[in-house]
Design a protein around this motif. Sequence first.
Motif, PDB file in Angstrom:
ATOM      1  N   TYR A 134      -5.050   9.072   4.502  1.00  0.00           N
ATOM      2  CA  TYR A 134      -5.552   7.707   4.633  1.00  0.00           C
ATOM      3  C   TYR A 134      -5.941   7.475   6.087  1.00  0.00           C
ATOM      4  CZ  TYR A 134      -5.413   2.617   5.169  1.00  0.00           C
ATOM      5  OH  TYR A 134      -5.713   1.310   5.481  1.00  0.00           O
ATOM      6  N   GLN A 187       0.832  -1.205   0.000  1.00  0.00           N
ATOM      7  CA  GLN A 187       0.000   0.000   0.000  1.00  0.00           C
ATOM      8  C   GLN A 187       0.867   1.255   0.000  1.00  0.00           C
ATOM      9  OE1 GLN A 187      -1.868   1.364   3.692  1.00  0.00           O
ATOM     10  NE2 GLN A 187      -3.848   1.173   2.671  1.00  0.00           N
ATOM     11  N   CYS A 221     -10.205   6.786   2.564  1.00  0.00           N
ATOM     12  CA  CYS A 221      -9.321   7.827   2.041  1.00  0.00           C
ATOM     13  C   CYS A 221     -10.138   9.103   1.792  1.00  0.00           C
ATOM     14  CB  CYS A 221      -8.691   7.403   0.713  1.00  0.00           C
ATOM     15  SG  CYS A 221      -7.406   6.138   0.862  1.00  0.00           S
ATOM     16  N   ASN A 247      -8.294   0.669  -0.441  1.00  0.00           N
ATOM     17  CA  ASN A 247      -8.590   2.089  -0.661  1.00  0.00           C
ATOM     18  C   ASN A 247      -7.393   2.810  -1.267  1.00  0.00           C
ATOM     19  OD1 ASN A 247     -11.281   3.172   0.980  1.00  0.00           O
ATOM     20  ND2 ASN A 247     -10.499   1.230   1.728  1.00  0.00           N
ATOM     21  N   TRP A 248      -7.689   3.786  -2.129  1.00  0.00           N
ATOM     22  CA  TRP A 248      -6.601   4.603  -2.674  1.00  0.00           C
ATOM     23  C   TRP A 248      -7.088   6.031  -2.924  1.00  0.00           C
ATOM     24  CZ3 TRP A 248      -9.063   1.379  -6.358  1.00  0.00           C
ATOM     25  CH2 TRP A 248      -9.613   2.040  -7.460  1.00  0.00           C
ATOM     26  N   LEU A 294      -5.100   0.785  -9.906  1.00  0.00           N
ATOM     27  CA  LEU A 294      -4.610   2.159  -9.903  1.00  0.00           C
ATOM     28  C   LEU A 294      -3.549   2.363 -10.981  1.00  0.00           C
ATOM     29  CD1 LEU A 294      -4.608   4.968  -8.705  1.00  0.00           C
ATOM     30  CD2 LEU A 294      -3.052   4.163  -6.907  1.00  0.00           C
ATOM     31  N   MET A 330      -5.666  -3.486  -5.833  1.00  0.00           N
ATOM     32  CA  MET A 330      -5.675  -2.022  -5.874  1.00  0.00           C
ATOM     33  C   MET A 330      -4.495  -1.498  -6.674  1.00  0.00           C
ATOM     34  SD  MET A 330      -3.896   0.654  -4.150  1.00  0.00           S
ATOM     35  CE  MET A 330      -3.563   0.196  -2.463  1.00  0.00           C
ATOM     36  N   LEU A 339       0.447   3.906  -3.119  1.00  0.00           N
ATOM     37  CA  LEU A 339      -0.165   5.208  -2.916  1.00  0.00           C
ATOM     38  C   LEU A 339       0.867   6.316  -3.142  1.00  0.00           C
ATOM     39  CD1 LEU A 339      -2.416   4.671   0.237  1.00  0.00           C
ATOM     40  CD2 LEU A 339      -3.084   4.704  -2.163  1.00  0.00           C
ATOM     41  N   THR A 395      -4.780  -5.240  -1.609  1.00  0.00           N
ATOM     42  CA  THR A 395      -3.778  -4.233  -1.953  1.00  0.00           C
ATOM     43  C   THR A 395      -3.120  -4.523  -3.294  1.00  0.00           C
ATOM     44  OG1 THR A 395      -2.186  -5.442  -0.580  1.00  0.00           O
ATOM     45  CG2 THR A 395      -3.286  -3.565   0.425  1.00  0.00           C
ATOM     46  N   ASP A 429      -5.379   9.496  -5.391  1.00  0.00           N
ATOM     47  CA  ASP A 429      -4.276   9.837  -6.288  1.00  0.00           C
ATOM     48  C   ASP A 429      -4.590  11.142  -7.002  1.00  0.00           C
ATOM     49  OD1 ASP A 429      -1.817   9.532  -7.455  1.00  0.00           O
ATOM     50  OD2 ASP A 429      -2.529   8.281  -9.105  1.00  0.00           O
TER      51      ASP A 429
END
Length: 473
Positions: A267, A240, A465, A279-280, A313, A309, A244, A306, A282
């Motif tokens: 976060y 993570q 987030c 969760n993210w 992402l 994610m 991120l 993760t 950006d």
Amino acid sequence: MPSHLFADSSAPQPPQRGSVDALISQTRRLRGDVAAVRRDAVVVDDEDPHGRWQRALCDLAVHQLDDLGAHLGQLKAGLPPEPDEAPADGSPAAPGTSLLSRVGSAEWNLLTDEVDWSDELYEIFGRTPGGGPLSLDELPSVLLSEDQGLLTSMVTDCLVDGKPIDGEFRIVRADRTVRTLHMTGEPVLDADGCTASMWAVLRDVSEVRRSQRVVSESRDSLQRQQHIAQTEHRIAVELQQAVLPPWRGPLRLPHGGPAALDLAAHYLPSASSALIGGNWHDALELPGGQTLLTVGDLTGHGVAATSGMAMLLGALRGIAVAGVQPGALMGHLNQLLEASTQPALGSVMCCRYDPVTRLLTWAQAGHPAPLLFRDGTGRTLTPPEGVLLGATSGAAYEQVEVQLRPGDLLVLHTDGISRRSPVDDAGPSRLLDLAPRFAEARSAQECVRLVVTEFGEAEREDDACVLIARVAA
């Protein structure tokens, strides 16, 4: 050399019946209490190592209390039996299951070669009294081969060096069952100090040792699971942190220009920090000077969430850099999630901001809409159509445009920001209540601090987030 028993010495007096009976009653009551705890610790899920470990400890405690009862029963055995004696619960004892049946005694006379076994010892060895007892020379023949040397060594040390016997070995009974016996004993000396016989008490500790093995195995299984969970948690956290964006604010995008966005993000972990979700947030400057803003959440926890994610992402960034608009971008992410080897659902919100026109183009996939704060009040933007990623094959996603003004504040967040339960949906309204305080804030970073103060101590069931963007005045 340890002290020995003498053949002509008087035996110690047995304890009074009242004291032994009281101890037996206490042991029975305690065993009943432990048995009740054991029943309450029934393992519903066979895959739960913690539950199996608790049950195994209860089983071991029951067996240990049975052993204690056996010792007390042995003390009482030398006293005349009370008529109509029955267990504390009033139920008749099953044949061969009394405490005394697991403890027996023996004496081997070296002068006359006579052997004396108690009735209980015949039962332990699975022999009939008509078959006669086993001599010291015959005894190793019923042991497992790997234990024969141990018994021979203990007997030799006892008879030759006067050492007390204290050890365990396994026997194979006539019915081919294997039992574990614990043997304690001492040499009995004659008046001249020579060994006249060997006396021993043998206990069948098979069930106790089995329970101890179960406790050890279940404890090892629990420790392995905890180690795996800790390792997975560490990997999830590291992944993570690697995925991120390193910035948390303040950040201005695009770099330079009068209509740049003042950005900050944070976060918020779940109430259980062990639950690392997907969760993210950006923000990315795109070719041509536009800015990408996105927040999202992938179902699940741990490494799977993760890693998913990270994949999603990374794809989102690449597709956005290629110039794809938010609505079409959502469709591509939906196709990617459908083709993933790890099925999951994702909620995403993607915004594209043009600093020249201050136009915000955005699309969403089953995600909470952005909150727009202007002139001291806030409102939720009307979301375009868009289902969760991975929910429907070939789903189409709409996009809408919003004209922003200098000083406008956008709050993008995931749905776990204040949820205490799956039905708790007070997060957006509580964020809107912060409008007057947002209006007084001098930067996006200060607004994030207000959100963290408001929601940071909440007992969230999931992590979350928040990303705040403020249009330069």
